[in-house]
Design a protein around this motif. Structure first.
Motif, PDB file in Angstrom:
ATOM      1  N   ASN A  54       3.433  -0.649 -15.308  1.00 59.10           N
ATOM      2  CA  ASN A  54       2.822   0.633 -14.949  1.00 59.10           C
ATOM      3  C   ASN A  54       1.988   0.516 -13.673  1.00 59.10           C
ATOM      4  O   ASN A  54       1.925   1.454 -12.872  1.00 59.10           O
ATOM      5  CB  ASN A  54       1.974   1.173 -16.104  1.00 59.10           C
ATOM      6  CG  ASN A  54       2.822   1.738 -17.220  1.00 59.10           C
ATOM      7  OD1 ASN A  54       3.957   2.175 -16.989  1.00 59.10           O
ATOM      8  ND2 ASN A  54       2.302   1.742 -18.423  1.00 59.10           N
ATOM      9  N   THR A  55       1.378  -0.646 -13.468  1.00 63.37           N
ATOM     10  CA  THR A  55       0.650  -0.901 -12.222  1.00 63.37           C
ATOM     11  C   THR A  55       1.625  -0.847 -11.043  1.00 63.37           C
ATOM     12  O   THR A  55       1.319  -0.264  -9.993  1.00 63.37           O
ATOM     13  CB  THR A  55      -0.071  -2.263 -12.268  1.00 63.37           C
ATOM     14  OG1 THR A  55      -1.049  -2.241 -13.314  1.00 63.37           O
ATOM     15  CG2 THR A  55      -0.772  -2.570 -10.946  1.00 63.37           C
ATOM     16  N   ALA A  56       2.808  -1.417 -11.234  1.00 61.84           N
ATOM     17  CA  ALA A  56       3.833  -1.392 -10.178  1.00 61.84           C
ATOM     18  C   ALA A  56       4.255   0.039  -9.852  1.00 61.84           C
ATOM     19  O   ALA A  56       4.385   0.410  -8.674  1.00 61.84           O
ATOM     20  CB  ALA A  56       5.045  -2.215 -10.615  1.00 61.84           C
ATOM     21  N   VAL A  57       4.454   0.859 -10.879  1.00 61.46           N
ATOM     22  CA  VAL A  57       4.798   2.283 -10.664  1.00 61.46           C
ATOM     23  C   VAL A  57       3.731   2.938  -9.794  1.00 61.46           C
ATOM     24  O   VAL A  57       4.037   3.637  -8.818  1.00 61.46           O
ATOM     25  CB  VAL A  57       4.894   3.049 -12.020  1.00 61.46           C
ATOM     26  CG1 VAL A  57       4.959   4.558 -11.782  1.00 61.46           C
ATOM     27  CG2 VAL A  57       6.102   2.593 -12.827  1.00 61.46           C
ATOM     28  N   LEU A  58       2.484   2.690 -10.132  1.00 65.82           N
ATOM     29  CA  LEU A  58       1.368   3.336  -9.425  1.00 65.82           C
ATOM     30  C   LEU A  58       1.215   2.833  -7.993  1.00 65.82           C
ATOM     31  O   LEU A  58       0.920   3.618  -7.088  1.00 65.82           O
ATOM     32  CB  LEU A  58       0.070   3.130 -10.212  1.00 65.82           C
ATOM     33  CG  LEU A  58      -0.037   4.030 -11.448  1.00 65.82           C
ATOM     34  CD1 LEU A  58      -1.052   3.494 -12.442  1.00 65.82           C
ATOM     35  CD2 LEU A  58      -0.406   5.455 -11.024  1.00 65.82           C
ATOM     36  N   ILE A  59       1.419   1.553  -7.780  1.00 65.52           N
ATOM     37  CA  ILE A  59       1.314   1.009  -6.411  1.00 65.52           C
ATOM     38  C   ILE A  59       2.408   1.621  -5.527  1.00 65.52           C
ATOM     39  O   ILE A  59       2.155   2.042  -4.396  1.00 65.52           O
ATOM     40  CB  ILE A  59       1.398  -0.535  -6.417  1.00 65.52           C
ATOM     41  CG1 ILE A  59       0.132  -1.124  -7.056  1.00 65.52           C
ATOM     42  CG2 ILE A  59       1.587  -1.078  -4.995  1.00 65.52           C
ATOM     43  CD1 ILE A  59       0.203  -2.624  -7.316  1.00 65.52           C
ATOM     44  N   VAL A  60       3.629   1.693  -6.068  1.00 68.44           N
ATOM     45  CA  VAL A  60       4.746   2.277  -5.315  1.00 68.44           C
ATOM     46  C   VAL A  60       4.480   3.758  -5.039  1.00 68.44           C
ATOM     47  O   VAL A  60       4.668   4.247  -3.913  1.00 68.44           O
ATOM     48  CB  VAL A  60       6.081   2.082  -6.080  1.00 68.44           C
ATOM     49  CG1 VAL A  60       7.205   2.882  -5.423  1.00 68.44           C
ATOM     50  CG2 VAL A  60       6.441   0.602  -6.134  1.00 68.44           C
ATOM     51  N   ALA A  61       4.016   4.485  -6.052  1.00 67.50           N
ATOM     52  CA  ALA A  61       3.708   5.913  -5.872  1.00 67.50           C
ATOM     53  C   ALA A  61       2.607   6.104  -4.832  1.00 67.50           C
ATOM     54  O   ALA A  61       2.655   7.036  -4.015  1.00 67.50           O
ATOM     55  CB  ALA A  61       3.288   6.528  -7.204  1.00 67.50           C
ATOM     56  N   ALA A  62       1.618   5.219  -4.834  1.00 70.38           N
ATOM     57  CA  ALA A  62       0.520   5.306  -3.860  1.00 70.38           C
ATOM     58  C   ALA A  62       1.046   5.119  -2.433  1.00 70.38           C
ATOM     59  O   ALA A  62       0.656   5.843  -1.513  1.00 70.38           O
ATOM     60  CB  ALA A  62      -0.545   4.257  -4.174  1.00 70.38           C
ATOM     61  N   TRP A  63       1.948   4.165  -2.250  1.00 68.90           N
ATOM     62  CA  TRP A  63       2.522   3.938  -0.921  1.00 68.90           C
ATOM     63  C   TRP A  63       3.294   5.169  -0.431  1.00 68.90           C
ATOM     64  O   TRP A  63       3.232   5.528   0.741  1.00 68.90           O
ATOM     65  CB  TRP A  63       3.432   2.712  -0.928  1.00 68.90           C
ATOM     66  CG  TRP A  63       2.714   1.433  -0.652  1.00 68.90           C
ATOM     67  CD1 TRP A  63       2.496   0.396  -1.518  1.00 68.90           C
ATOM     68  CD2 TRP A  63       2.085   1.043   0.587  1.00 68.90           C
ATOM     69  NE1 TRP A  63       1.773  -0.600  -0.904  1.00 68.90           N
ATOM     70  CE2 TRP A  63       1.514  -0.228   0.399  1.00 68.90           C
ATOM     71  CE3 TRP A  63       1.944   1.662   1.831  1.00 68.90           C
ATOM     72  CZ2 TRP A  63       0.815  -0.912   1.396  1.00 68.90           C
ATOM     73  CZ3 TRP A  63       1.249   0.991   2.837  1.00 68.90           C
ATOM     74  CH2 TRP A  63       0.695  -0.275   2.617  1.00 68.90           C
ATOM     75  N   PHE A  64       4.009   5.819  -1.336  1.00 65.57           N
ATOM     76  CA  PHE A  64       4.867   6.941  -0.944  1.00 65.57           C
ATOM     77  C   PHE A  64       4.184   8.312  -0.972  1.00 65.57           C
ATOM     78  O   PHE A  64       4.735   9.273  -0.443  1.00 65.57           O
ATOM     79  CB  PHE A  64       6.097   7.002  -1.868  1.00 65.57           C
ATOM     80  CG  PHE A  64       7.209   6.063  -1.483  1.00 65.57           C
ATOM     81  CD1 PHE A  64       7.983   6.299  -0.358  1.00 65.57           C
ATOM     82  CD2 PHE A  64       7.499   4.954  -2.274  1.00 65.57           C
ATOM     83  CE1 PHE A  64       9.026   5.437  -0.007  1.00 65.57           C
ATOM     84  CE2 PHE A  64       8.541   4.090  -1.936  1.00 65.57           C
ATOM     85  CZ  PHE A  64       9.304   4.335  -0.797  1.00 65.57           C
ATOM     86  N   HIS A  65       2.996   8.430  -1.587  1.00 65.84           N
ATOM     87  CA  HIS A  65       2.500   9.766  -1.940  1.00 65.84           C
ATOM     88  C   HIS A  65       2.301  10.714  -0.755  1.00 65.84           C
ATOM     89  O   HIS A  65       2.442  11.922  -0.896  1.00 65.84           O
ATOM     90  CB  HIS A  65       1.231   9.666  -2.812  1.00 65.84           C
ATOM     91  CG  HIS A  65      -0.049   9.517  -2.055  1.00 65.84           C
ATOM     92  ND1 HIS A  65      -0.416   8.343  -1.429  1.00 65.84           N
ATOM     93  CD2 HIS A  65      -1.051  10.405  -1.808  1.00 65.84           C
ATOM     94  CE1 HIS A  65      -1.593   8.508  -0.854  1.00 65.84           C
ATOM     95  NE2 HIS A  65      -1.996   9.745  -1.060  1.00 65.84           N
ATOM     96  N   ASP A  66       1.982  10.208   0.425  1.00 66.72           N
ATOM     97  CA  ASP A  66       1.777  11.074   1.599  1.00 66.72           C
ATOM     98  C   ASP A  66       2.838  10.887   2.682  1.00 66.72           C
ATOM     99  O   ASP A  66       2.698  11.416   3.781  1.00 66.72           O
ATOM    100  CB  ASP A  66       0.388  10.827   2.204  1.00 66.72           C
ATOM    101  CG  ASP A  66      -0.712  11.571   1.461  1.00 66.72           C
ATOM    102  OD1 ASP A  66      -0.395  12.513   0.711  1.00 66.72           O
ATOM    103  OD2 ASP A  66      -1.893  11.202   1.627  1.00 66.72           O
ATOM    104  N   ILE A  67       3.888  10.178   2.356  1.00 64.90           N
ATOM    105  CA  ILE A  67       4.914   9.855   3.358  1.00 64.90           C
ATOM    106  C   ILE A  67       5.636  11.118   3.846  1.00 64.90           C
ATOM    107  O   ILE A  67       6.178  11.161   4.948  1.00 64.90           O
ATOM    108  CB  ILE A  67       5.904   8.804   2.785  1.00 64.90           C
ATOM    109  CG1 ILE A  67       6.374   7.847   3.876  1.00 64.90           C
ATOM    110  CG2 ILE A  67       7.073   9.426   2.066  1.00 64.90           C
ATOM    111  CD1 ILE A  67       5.426   6.736   4.173  1.00 64.90           C
ATOM    112  N   GLY A  68       5.610  12.165   3.022  1.00 67.64           N
ATOM    113  CA  GLY A  68       6.258  13.436   3.382  1.00 67.64           C
ATOM    114  C   GLY A  68       5.630  14.123   4.585  1.00 67.64           C
ATOM    115  O   GLY A  68       6.255  15.000   5.201  1.00 67.64           O
TER     116      GLY A  68
END
Length: 199
Positions: A54-68
């Motif tokens: 779940n930590t991995a999910v969150l780290i990946v989501a954090a990296w991508f969250h503003d990429i749009g």
């Protein structure tokens, strides 16, 4: 299982976009902000004893969250989800993992509406700065960004009122946020109150 190598690939991919696209010109939603959110996620996951997957999910989501923001300003979260999904599929990441990442990114839309415990963590990580002294510096950067990219110019008084309302309405989602971060947010509310009293 998401490996350390995979997370490194995600970090490199997102860093490249954040430094070579429109994101590089954003005063607030830039590489520095993304790195801070990643660090906040790691901190919250450790504090809340969240498991490795779940930590991995969150780290990946954090990296991508503003990429749009590399594609659009308004509605950037939907673009972030698309970019994340495409990259992770190419990397042969499991669909269940990708869906969790997308759920977390979706939840960061303001006003935040997380529907899962994981999404709650990313929401608190994204807005972590309102609980500390960085708030006053970060909000100057956000104000500048809105002026440049949204043609949204307000007076100093209007800006302080906006921040006051935002702080009052916002509530942290995780237990850690409610117990610890809320204290710092309340201190910042008092500081903004004092600023408003001087007008």
């Amino acid at each position: 299982m998401m490996t350390t190598t995979m997370i490194s690939s995600v970090a490199a991919y997102c860093t490249d976009i954040l430094t070579t696209s429109k994101c590089a010109a954003l005063p607030f939603h830039n590489l520095q902000h993304t790195k801070e959110v990643v660090q906040n996620v790691k901190y919250l996951c450790a504090a809340m004893d969240i498991n490795e997957q779940n930590t991995a999910v969150l780290i990946v989501a954090a990296w991508f969250h503003d990429i749009g923001f590399s594609k659009t300003y308004k509605g950037h979260e939907d673009e972030s989800k698309t970019i994340a999904s495409k990259f992770l599929k190419q990397e042969k990441v499991a669909a269940s993992f990708i869906n969790k990442v997308k759920d977390c990114i979706e939840a960061t839309k303001i006003p935040q509406c997380p529907t899962t415990a994981l999404a709650e963590v990313l929401c608190d990580a994204d807005i972590f700065h309102i609980s500390n002294s960085h708030f006053f510096y970060r909000k100057l950067l956000l104000r500048r960004e809105w002026e440049l990219f949204c043609d949204d110019k307000v007076t100093d008084l209007e800006w302080h009122k906006l921040n006051f309302e935002f702080l009052k309405k916002h509530h942290f989602r995780t237990i850690y946020g409610e117990d610890i971060l809320e204290q710092g947010k309340q201190e910042n509310i008092e500081k903004v109150k004092r600023i408003l009293a001087s007008y």
